[in-house]
Design a protein around this motif. Structure first.
Motif, mmCIF file in Angstrom:
data_model
loop_
_atom_site.group_PDB
_atom_site.id
_atom_site.type_symbol
_atom_site.label_atom_id
_atom_site.label_comp_id
_atom_site.label_asym_id
_atom_site.label_seq_id
_atom_site.Cartn_x
_atom_site.Cartn_y
_atom_site.Cartn_z
ATOM 1 N N PRO A 1 -56.005 16.637 41.967
ATOM 2 C CA PRO A 1 -54.720 16.227 42.555
ATOM 3 C C PRO A 1 -53.504 17.014 42.060
ATOM 4 O O PRO A 1 -52.659 17.423 42.861
ATOM 5 N N LYS A 2 -53.376 17.225 40.756
ATOM 6 C CA LYS A 2 -52.197 17.945 40.273
ATOM 7 C C LYS A 2 -52.197 19.397 40.742
ATOM 8 O O LYS A 2 -51.143 20.008 40.900
ATOM 9 N N HIS A 3 -53.380 19.954 40.979
ATOM 10 C CA HIS A 3 -53.461 21.305 41.529
ATOM 11 C C HIS A 3 -52.976 21.313 42.975
ATOM 12 O O HIS A 3 -52.260 22.229 43.396
ATOM 13 N N ARG A 4 -53.377 20.272 43.743
ATOM 14 C CA ARG A 4 -52.962 20.180 45.146
ATOM 15 C C ARG A 4 -51.445 20.120 45.273
ATOM 16 O O ARG A 4 -50.853 20.777 46.129
ATOM 17 N N ILE A 5 -50.826 19.289 44.430
ATOM 18 C CA ILE A 5 -49.371 19.123 44.507
ATOM 19 C C ILE A 5 -48.657 20.431 44.193
ATOM 20 O O ILE A 5 -47.704 20.827 44.882
ATOM 21 N N THR A 6 -49.116 21.131 43.158
ATOM 22 C CA THR A 6 -48.496 22.410 42.797
ATOM 23 C C THR A 6 -48.637 23.424 43.924
ATOM 24 O O THR A 6 -47.675 24.109 44.294
ATOM 25 N N SER A 7 -49.835 23.511 44.501
ATOM 26 C CA SER A 7 -50.065 24.459 45.599
ATOM 27 C C SER A 7 -49.224 24.102 46.816
ATOM 28 O O SER A 7 -48.698 24.985 47.515
ATOM 29 N N TRP A 8 -49.112 22.798 47.093
ATOM 30 C CA TRP A 8 -48.309 22.340 48.236
ATOM 31 C C TRP A 8 -46.843 22.750 48.071
ATOM 32 O O TRP A 8 -46.213 23.252 49.005
ATOM 33 N N LEU A 9 -46.307 22.581 46.859
ATOM 34 C CA LEU A 9 -44.922 22.972 46.614
ATOM 35 C C LEU A 9 -44.733 24.479 46.754
ATOM 36 O O LEU A 9 -43.704 24.943 47.248
ATOM 37 N N PHE A 10 -45.743 25.242 46.325
ATOM 38 C CA PHE A 10 -45.646 26.689 46.517
ATOM 39 C C PHE A 10 -45.814 27.058 47.988
ATOM 40 O O PHE A 10 -45.214 28.029 48.461
ATOM 41 N N MET A 11 -46.617 26.288 48.711
ATOM 42 C CA MET A 11 -46.746 26.548 50.148
ATOM 43 C C MET A 11 -45.387 26.405 50.833
ATOM 44 O O MET A 11 -45.041 27.162 51.750
ATOM 45 N N LEU A 12 -44.612 25.440 50.382
ATOM 46 C CA LEU A 12 -43.260 25.244 50.911
ATOM 47 C C LEU A 12 -42.236 26.125 50.210
ATOM 48 O O LEU A 12 -41.052 26.111 50.568
ATOM 49 N N ASN A 13 -42.689 26.858 49.202
ATOM 50 C CA ASN A 13 -41.828 27.726 48.379
ATOM 51 C C ASN A 13 -40.678 26.938 47.750
ATOM 52 O O ASN A 13 -39.512 27.345 47.807
ATOM 53 N N ARG A 14 -41.039 25.816 47.124
ATOM 54 C CA ARG A 14 -40.033 24.935 46.531
ATOM 55 C C ARG A 14 -40.015 24.982 44.995
ATOM 56 O O ARG A 14 -39.127 24.393 44.391
ATOM 57 N N ASN A 15 -40.991 25.608 44.375
ATOM 58 C CA ASN A 15 -40.986 25.658 42.908
ATOM 59 C C ASN A 15 -39.944 26.656 42.403
ATOM 60 O O ASN A 15 -39.649 27.655 43.081
ATOM 61 N N PRO A 16 -39.393 26.402 41.212
ATOM 62 C CA PRO A 16 -38.274 27.219 40.713
ATOM 63 C C PRO A 16 -38.697 28.558 40.126
ATOM 64 O O PRO A 16 -38.611 28.794 38.923
ATOM 65 N N THR A 17 -39.144 29.456 40.968
ATOM 66 C CA THR A 17 -39.401 30.825 40.526
ATOM 67 C C THR A 17 -38.054 31.513 40.272
ATOM 68 O O THR A 17 -37.004 31.041 40.692
ATOM 69 N N MET A 18 -38.109 32.641 39.590
ATOM 70 C CA MET A 18 -36.878 33.308 39.186
ATOM 71 C C MET A 18 -35.978 33.660 40.371
ATOM 72 O O MET A 18 -34.750 33.508 40.307
ATOM 73 N N ASP A 19 -36.582 34.131 41.457
ATOM 74 C CA ASP A 19 -35.747 34.498 42.608
ATOM 75 C C ASP A 19 -35.013 33.290 43.176
ATOM 76 O O ASP A 19 -33.864 33.397 43.621
ATOM 77 N N ARG A 20 -35.638 32.109 43.137
ATOM 78 C CA ARG A 20 -34.964 30.903 43.624
ATOM 79 C C ARG A 20 -33.883 30.439 42.656
ATOM 80 O O ARG A 20 -32.805 30.004 43.063
ATOM 81 N N LEU A 21 -34.161 30.537 41.361
ATOM 82 C CA LEU A 21 -33.155 30.144 40.366
ATOM 83 C C LEU A 21 -31.898 31.004 40.503
ATOM 84 O O LEU A 21 -30.773 30.507 40.417
ATOM 85 N N ILE A 22 -32.098 32.299 40.725
ATOM 86 C CA ILE A 22 -30.957 33.200 40.882
ATOM 87 C C ILE A 22 -30.202 32.888 42.167
ATOM 88 O O ILE A 22 -28.957 32.976 42.224
ATOM 89 N N SER A 23 -30.928 32.470 43.222
ATOM 90 C CA SER A 23 -30.261 32.117 44.480
ATOM 91 C C SER A 23 -29.397 30.873 44.326
ATOM 92 O O SER A 23 -28.535 30.610 45.164
#
Length: 274
Positions: free
Chosen positions: A120-142
């Motif tokens: 389950p925790k893997h699914r949630i993480t992948s789902w958020l990345f599918m939506l590109n919602r996790n705070p990667t550096m490019d998003r933090l800078i945006s």
């Protein structure tokens, strides 16, 4: 469900289509209708007739019209659940959620995310990345944060979702190592290409489930590794992540089998032969 009304509060129980009447008719409702705040429904009836003051607003008219549609009768009141005018035998969180949420068309990648073989925790993480919602550096800078955009796994390129999975040299090694366990020697590295690849990688549903276990596991492990490096400055070699991801897939399969899952049994048999 109101029968005699001796167990239902007139103002505070949702016994009409208008919900809680104190909210629907407002604070002046009790004085307008001459019904005290603690009154039961049974206290405003005489036999089969309702004893209400004449309506003084459109909403009070609506209530009067509704009350003419039925009459109290002997019996105990009962609480019922209705979803979309359908009476449910039991409360269902799923039905309530489906009623409340804004429905959207199904997406093609849903079956790759919401798969029972995935932790389950893997699914949630992948789902958020599918939506590109996790705070990667490019998003933090945006978001106007003053940060240097550099991948924490390889240190040689800007960090983004597509770079982390799996264009980054470090993540490429992890991804190729785990897919190599299943016999895939040259898996795609670009995010959209990986999703397209799942459509044709294999017609064997057990092999596809195992592949998805590894894909989700790698995404979760790489994101965890990235965060540990960011917050604690600790690192792991790529081969260690590959080993952990494969072990987690096998452990999940065994847990599914122990719960009586046929897919779990098939996956355990599959992994024991790999």
């Amino acid at each position: 469900m109101v029968r005699g009304g001796s167990e239902t509060y007139f103002w505070f129980d949702p016994w009409t289509p208008y919900g809680v009447l104190i909210d629907y008719l407002g604070p002046s409702g009790p004085s307008d209708l001459g019904i005290s705040m603690d009154s039961l429904v049974s206290s405003i009836t005489q036999g089969s007739a309702w004893t209400l003051r004449p309506a003084r607003s459109e909403r009070q008219v609506n209530l009067h019209v509704y009350l003419t549609s039925f009459s109290p009768f002997p019996g105990s009141d009962a609480a019922i659940w209705k979803v979309r005018d359908s009476i449910c035998a039991n409360f269902s969180t799923k039905k309530v959620w489906q009623f409340l949420r804004m429905a959207k068309p199904s997406v093609s990648w849903a079956r790759f995310i919401w798969n029972q073989a995935i932790i389950p925790k893997h699914r949630i993480t992948s789902w958020l990345f599918m939506l590109n919602r996790n705070p990667t550096m490019d998003r933090l800078i945006s978001w106007s944060l003053d940060l240097e955009n550099c991948c924490l796994l390889c240190g040689s390129a800007p960090e983004s979702r597509d770079h982390l999975f799996f264009l980054c040299p470090y993540s490429t090694l992890v991804w190729k190592a785990v897919t190599g366990v299943l016999g895939f020697t040259n898996p795609p590295l670009q995010w959209d290409s990986v999703l397209h690849w799942f459509e044709s990688a294999t017609s064997n549903q057990v092999l596809l489930a195992a592949l998805l276990q590894l894909w989700h596991g790698v995404i979760y492990a790489l994101w965890q590794e990235r965060n540990v490096r960011y917050h604690d400055g600790l690192t792991k070699p790529h081969w260690m992540l590959s080993r952990e991801v494969t072990k987690q897939a096998k452990d999940k399969s065994a847990a599914m089998r122990n719960c009586g899952s046929e897919l779990g049994l098939s996956l355990v048999t599959f992994w024991s032969a790999v």
